[in-house]
Design a protein around this motif. Structure first.
Motif, PDB file in Angstrom:
ATOM      1  N   GLY A 102     -23.941  -1.403  10.213  1.00 11.40           N
ATOM      2  CA  GLY A 102     -22.632  -0.958  10.681  1.00 11.40           C
ATOM      3  C   GLY A 102     -22.664   0.295  11.551  1.00 11.40           C
ATOM      4  N   LYS A 103     -23.809   0.554  12.195  1.00  7.44           N
ATOM      5  CA  LYS A 103     -23.956   1.742  13.047  1.00  7.44           C
ATOM      6  C   LYS A 103     -22.984   1.750  14.215  1.00  7.44           C
ATOM      7  N   THR A 162     -24.283 -10.933  14.267  1.00  8.46           N
ATOM      8  CA  THR A 162     -25.693 -11.316  14.291  1.00  8.46           C
ATOM      9  C   THR A 162     -26.557 -10.077  14.132  1.00  8.46           C
ATOM     10  N   GLY A 168     -29.546  -7.418  14.339  1.00  7.33           N
ATOM     11  CA  GLY A 168     -30.523  -7.124  15.381  1.00  7.33           C
ATOM     12  C   GLY A 168     -29.926  -7.131  16.770  1.00  7.33           C
ATOM     13  N   PRO A 182     -13.157  -0.475   9.359  1.00  9.53           N
ATOM     14  CA  PRO A 182     -11.806  -1.035   9.498  1.00  9.53           C
ATOM     15  C   PRO A 182     -10.748  -0.256   8.726  1.00  9.53           C
TER      16      PRO A 182
END
Ligand SMILES: Nc1nc2c(ncn2[C@@H]2O[C@H](COP(=O)(O)OP(=O)(O)OP(=O)(O)O)[C@@H](O)[C@H]2O)c(=O)[nH]1
Ligand SMILES: [Mg+2]
Length: 201
Positions: A37-38, A57, A59, A180
């Motif tokens: 979640g960076k 996805t 990576g 969120p």
């Protein structure tokens, strides 16, 4: 929040750390496992929907993305580590490049380490913490996707992670985060203000 963050814009993408912008001013790197979640954390922090590209996805962020807050300050979205489908040799060479960046980058003020609260402190995270300790770099851990757990379970994990990292030789702090739900965005700003020497408004 200081309005400065909202002005953040894309600076450049570098395939390797050697192609980074000049090592001047101040920067903070966002690191963490692939899919932790960076990129979402960066977007929540700058209050922009899609400055950093996010994806289901793992990576997805393969390049090192540099964002500029102003002439003197940058945020860096590092590619995620620990993605199983990336060849071991590539993971090794990326690890070496990352370690070198942490060691040599003068403008780097701290590492904002993002962990999925449901999978905190993996072996890759430990490796990262060791490198940072070795380079005497402060680390701030955001336990993100906190919205996926009940408040009680999230606080429980927070306490456990804090305890497991107790006694570290480098400045280390931990917080809950949710992109969120915007949980912990103020805490994230507080640490970035400190590292990037952003004046309070
Ligand atoms: N529920 C919830 N989902 C989140 C949160 N943060 C990220 N996600 C989701 O997790 C997935 C991965 O998020 P990214 O921000 O792209 O993760 P990343 O660490 O940048 O991933 P890579 O660039 O692939 O390493 C996306 O589907 C996001 O929508 C959060 O706080 N809560
Ligand atoms: Mg990303």
């Amino acid at each position: 929040m200081n309005p400065l963050y909202h002005q953040t814009r894309f600076l450049l993408s570098a395939p390797t750390i050697t192609e980074a912008p000049p090592d001047e001013g101040l920067e903070v790197a966002f690191a963490g496992r692939s899919n932790s979640g960076k990129s979402s954390a960066i977007n929540a922090i700058v209050q922009q929907k899609s400055l950093a590209r996010t994806s289901k996805t793992p990576g997805r962020t393969r390049l090192i993305n540099f964002f500029m807050i102003d002439e003197q300050r940058r945020l860096i979205d590092l590619p995620g580590y620990g993605y199983a489908k990336v060849a071991a040799s590539l993971q090794r060479s990326w690890g070496q490049a990352l370690e070198r960046y942490l060691r040599e980058r003068r403008s780097l003020q701290g590492v904002f380490l993002v962990m999925d609260i449901r999978h905190p402190v993996t072996s890759f995270d430990r490796q990262m913490l060791e490198w940072c300790a070795h380079c005497r770099l402060p680390v701030h851990i955001a336990l993100t996707k906190a919205d996926k757990l009940s408040r009680g379970a999230a606080l429980n994990t927070l306490a456990k992670v804090k305890k497991s990292l107790h006694g570290s030789e480098i400045p280390l702090s931990v917080q809950l985060f949710s992109a969120p739900m915007r949980i912990g965005v103020d805490d994230a700003h507080a640490i970035l203000d400190q590292w990037l020497r952003v004046e309070e408004r």
